[in-house]
Design a protein around this motif. Structure first.
Motif, PDB file in Angstrom:
ATOM      1  N   GLU A 110       0.814  -1.220   0.000  1.00 25.96           N
ATOM      2  CA  GLU A 110       0.000   0.000   0.000  1.00 25.96           C
ATOM      3  C   GLU A 110       0.844   1.265   0.000  1.00 25.96           C
ATOM      4  OE1 GLU A 110      -4.199   1.330   2.043  1.00 25.96           O
ATOM      5  OE2 GLU A 110      -3.395  -0.681   2.327  1.00 25.96           O
ATOM      6  N   ASP A 111       1.997   1.218   0.634  1.00 29.88           N
ATOM      7  CA  ASP A 111       2.870   2.396   0.706  1.00 29.88           C
ATOM      8  C   ASP A 111       3.407   2.798  -0.665  1.00 29.88           C
ATOM      9  OD1 ASP A 111       2.462   2.349   3.391  1.00 29.88           O
ATOM     10  OD2 ASP A 111       4.415   1.518   3.921  1.00 29.88           O
ATOM     11  N   ASP A 112       3.401   1.886  -1.616  1.00 27.23           N
ATOM     12  CA  ASP A 112       3.926   2.177  -2.956  1.00 27.23           C
ATOM     13  C   ASP A 112       2.952   2.979  -3.811  1.00 27.23           C
ATOM     14  OD1 ASP A 112       6.186   0.663  -2.367  1.00 27.23           O
ATOM     15  OD2 ASP A 112       5.380  -1.160  -3.295  1.00 27.23           O
ATOM     16  N   VAL A 113       1.667   2.947  -3.464  1.00 27.62           N
ATOM     17  CA  VAL A 113       0.634   3.489  -4.360  1.00 27.62           C
ATOM     18  C   VAL A 113       0.865   4.959  -4.673  1.00 27.62           C
ATOM     19  CG1 VAL A 113      -1.828   3.932  -4.681  1.00 27.62           C
ATOM     20  CG2 VAL A 113      -1.080   1.792  -3.635  1.00 27.62           C
ATOM     21  N   ASP A 114       1.053   5.794  -3.664  1.00 25.43           N
ATOM     22  CA  ASP A 114       1.205   7.235  -3.896  1.00 25.43           C
ATOM     23  C   ASP A 114       2.434   7.546  -4.742  1.00 25.43           C
ATOM     24  OD1 ASP A 114      -1.085   8.045  -2.679  1.00 25.43           O
ATOM     25  OD2 ASP A 114      -0.155   8.624  -0.779  1.00 25.43           O
ATOM     26  N   ARG A 115       3.531   6.869  -4.441  1.00 23.69           N
ATOM     27  CA  ARG A 115       4.779   7.126  -5.174  1.00 23.69           C
ATOM     28  C   ARG A 115       4.610   6.802  -6.658  1.00 23.69           C
ATOM     29  NH1 ARG A 115       8.933   3.642  -6.387  1.00 23.69           N
ATOM     30  NH2 ARG A 115       8.006   2.013  -5.094  1.00 23.69           N
ATOM     31  N   ILE A 116       4.001   5.673  -6.968  1.00 19.29           N
ATOM     32  CA  ILE A 116       3.830   5.279  -8.366  1.00 19.29           C
ATOM     33  C   ILE A 116       2.748   6.128  -9.035  1.00 19.29           C
ATOM     34  CG2 ILE A 116       3.317   3.372  -9.937  1.00 19.29           C
ATOM     35  CD1 ILE A 116       5.971   3.124  -8.351  1.00 19.29           C
ATOM     36  N   ARG A 117       1.702   6.460  -8.284  1.00 22.50           N
ATOM     37  CA  ARG A 117       0.647   7.319  -8.845  1.00 22.50           C
ATOM     38  C   ARG A 117       1.204   8.685  -9.233  1.00 22.50           C
ATOM     39  NH1 ARG A 117      -1.906  11.169  -6.762  1.00 22.50           N
ATOM     40  NH2 ARG A 117      -1.408  10.573  -4.607  1.00 22.50           N
ATOM     41  N   LYS A 118       2.125   9.226  -8.437  1.00 23.30           N
ATOM     42  CA  LYS A 118       2.749  10.516  -8.762  1.00 23.30           C
ATOM     43  C   LYS A 118       3.550  10.410 -10.052  1.00 23.30           C
ATOM     44  CE  LYS A 118       2.934  12.306  -4.064  1.00 23.30           C
ATOM     45  NZ  LYS A 118       3.746  12.492  -2.854  1.00 23.30           N
ATOM     46  N   ARG A 119       4.200   9.287 -10.238  1.00 26.24           N
ATOM     47  CA  ARG A 119       4.941   9.062 -11.482  1.00 26.24           C
ATOM     48  C   ARG A 119       3.978   9.039 -12.671  1.00 26.24           C
ATOM     49  NH1 ARG A 119      10.199   9.286 -13.155  1.00 26.24           N
ATOM     50  NH2 ARG A 119      10.841   8.386 -11.175  1.00 26.24           N
ATOM     51  N   LEU A 120       2.853   8.360 -12.512  1.00 28.65           N
ATOM     52  CA  LEU A 120       1.838   8.304 -13.564  1.00 28.65           C
ATOM     53  C   LEU A 120       1.239   9.690 -13.807  1.00 28.65           C
ATOM     54  CD1 LEU A 120       0.481   6.265 -15.467  1.00 28.65           C
ATOM     55  CD2 LEU A 120      -1.228   5.868 -13.694  1.00 28.65           C
ATOM     56  N   ASN A 121       1.032  10.461 -12.741  1.00 29.27           N
ATOM     57  CA  ASN A 121       0.519  11.827 -12.879  1.00 29.27           C
ATOM     58  C   ASN A 121       1.459  12.708 -13.693  1.00 29.27           C
ATOM     59  OD1 ASN A 121      -1.670  11.135 -11.335  1.00 29.27           O
ATOM     60  ND2 ASN A 121      -1.031  12.237  -9.504  1.00 29.27           N
ATOM     61  N   SER A 122       2.774  12.500 -13.534  1.00 26.18           N
ATOM     62  CA  SER A 122       3.757  13.272 -14.296  1.00 26.18           C
ATOM     63  C   SER A 122       3.638  12.977 -15.788  1.00 26.18           C
ATOM     64  CB  SER A 122       5.182  12.951 -13.825  1.00 26.18           C
ATOM     65  OG  SER A 122       5.353  13.325 -12.484  1.00 26.18           O
ATOM     66  N   ILE A 123       3.367  11.721 -16.110  1.00 29.94           N
ATOM     67  CA  ILE A 123       3.186  11.333 -17.512  1.00 29.94           C
ATOM     68  C   ILE A 123       1.918  11.985 -18.059  1.00 29.94           C
ATOM     69  CG2 ILE A 123       2.701   9.375 -19.048  1.00 29.94           C
ATOM     70  CD1 ILE A 123       4.441   7.687 -17.078  1.00 29.94           C
ATOM     71  N   VAL A 124       0.845  11.873 -17.309  1.00 26.76           N
ATOM     72  CA  VAL A 124      -0.445  12.434 -17.740  1.00 26.76           C
ATOM     73  C   VAL A 124      -0.355  13.954 -17.911  1.00 26.76           C
ATOM     74  CG1 VAL A 124      -2.814  12.854 -16.955  1.00 26.76           C
ATOM     75  CG2 VAL A 124      -1.849  10.562 -16.801  1.00 26.76           C
ATOM     76  N   GLY A 125       0.462  14.597 -17.105  1.00 25.67           N
ATOM     77  CA  GLY A 125       0.591  16.053 -17.158  1.00 25.67           C
ATOM     78  C   GLY A 125       1.546  16.572 -18.213  1.00 25.67           C
ATOM     79  N   ALA A 126       2.230  15.703 -18.930  1.00 25.36           N
ATOM     80  CA  ALA A 126       3.193  16.137 -19.956  1.00 25.36           C
ATOM     81  C   ALA A 126       2.487  16.961 -21.030  1.00 25.36           C
ATOM     82  CB  ALA A 126       3.879  14.921 -20.574  1.00 25.36           C
ATOM     83  N   GLN A 127       3.122  18.060 -21.435  1.00 31.09           N
ATOM     84  CA  GLN A 127       2.502  18.994 -22.388  1.00 31.09           C
ATOM     85  C   GLN A 127       3.027  18.864 -23.813  1.00 31.09           C
ATOM     86  OE1 GLN A 127      -0.075  21.190 -21.421  1.00 31.09           O
ATOM     87  NE2 GLN A 127       0.044  19.829 -19.655  1.00 31.09           N
ATOM     88  N   THR A 128       4.177  18.236 -23.978  1.00 30.91           N
ATOM     89  CA  THR A 128       4.765  18.111 -25.316  1.00 30.91           C
ATOM     90  C   THR A 128       5.193  16.661 -25.555  1.00 30.91           C
ATOM     91  OG1 THR A 128       7.030  18.533 -24.542  1.00 30.91           O
ATOM     92  CG2 THR A 128       5.695  20.467 -25.167  1.00 30.91           C
ATOM     93  N   SER A 129       5.452  16.332 -26.806  1.00 32.03           N
ATOM     94  CA  SER A 129       5.927  14.984 -27.144  1.00 32.03           C
ATOM     95  C   SER A 129       7.254  14.695 -26.456  1.00 32.03           C
ATOM     96  CB  SER A 129       6.088  14.843 -28.664  1.00 32.03           C
ATOM     97  OG  SER A 129       4.844  14.957 -29.305  1.00 32.03           O
ATOM     98  N   GLU A 130       8.132  15.708 -26.409  1.00 36.05           N
ATOM     99  CA  GLU A 130       9.434  15.541 -25.765  1.00 36.05           C
ATOM    100  C   GLU A 130       9.281  15.261 -24.274  1.00 36.05           C
ATOM    101  OE1 GLU A 130      10.186  18.695 -29.058  1.00 36.05           O
ATOM    102  OE2 GLU A 130       8.532  18.044 -27.775  1.00 36.05           O
TER     103      GLU A 130
END
Length: 199
Positions: A110-130
């Motif tokens: 359970e402790d891993d969820v927030d850390r990995i979700r933040k990583r996924l959020n960074s991907i979702v928030g990307a604004q450019t292809s780069e």
């Protein structure tokens, strides 16, 4: 849009299957190594990758003066596949395994969820292809170092990366990644709780 997304998927799938079949051969390993050199660079920037990217690509997927959204999507998927495959004897290709599914595969407790979700959020928030390619590379780095093999549908990823350029589709894709992430998490952590209760 839908037709072109289908062509992105089929072309990427064809390329991936050819590379995957040769991954344990000398030429195959050399090709994957060349693709890894393309990480962090734009499509077409490295002449040694022109053949890998452009050989037999449908004309409608190519840009005019700059790399098209389709070329970026294909290039990102191929370079990330090469990066992911490095050090794995088994194929890292999986059918219908989205980035959301793969990210959830990194959660062990359970402790891993927030850390990995933040990583996924960074991907979702990307604004450019780069930026998207950069954020995905960080996730693949974690996936490569996981205890067990986590596969990804890289042809499906290429199609999704292309469709992210259309706002009406981008929302659905991001929503799907979130659903996939929590679907796996709920199964894993729910099963873990059941096991504890049984003990």
């Amino acid at each position: 849009m839908k037709e072109k997304a289908g062509k992105v998927f089929l072309y990427t799938k064809w390329k991936l299957e050819r590379m995957d079949n040769l991954r344990d051969t000398g030429p195959g390993r050399a090709q994957l190594a060349q693709l890894r050199h393309g990480l962090g660079k734009a499509p077409g920037e490295l002449p040694e990758l022109w053949g890998i990217l452009f050989q037999e690509i449908p004309d409608e997927l190519c840009g005019k003066s700059r790399a098209s959204d389709a070329e970026w999507a294909i290039y990102t998927a191929l370079t990330l596949y090469a990066f992911h495959q490095q050090g794995n004897s088994a194929s890292v290709l999986g059918d219908s395994i989205t980035i959301g599914h793969a990210a959830a595969g990194l959660v062990r407790k359970e402790d891993d969820v927030d850390r990995i979700r933040k990583r996924l959020n960074s991907i979702v928030g990307a604004q450019t292809s780069e930026e998207m390619a950069y954020q995905l590379r960080g996730l693949i780095q974690l996936i490569r170092s996981a205890d067990s093999l986590i596969r990804i549908d890289y042809a499906g990823l290429a199609r999704e990366l292309y469709l992210l350029h259309f706002p009406e589709r981008a929302k659905d894709i991001k929503l799907g990644w979130g659903r996939d992430f929590y679907s796996v998490i709920n199964q894993k952590l729910g099963k873990s709780k059941e096991d504890k209760e049984e003990k």
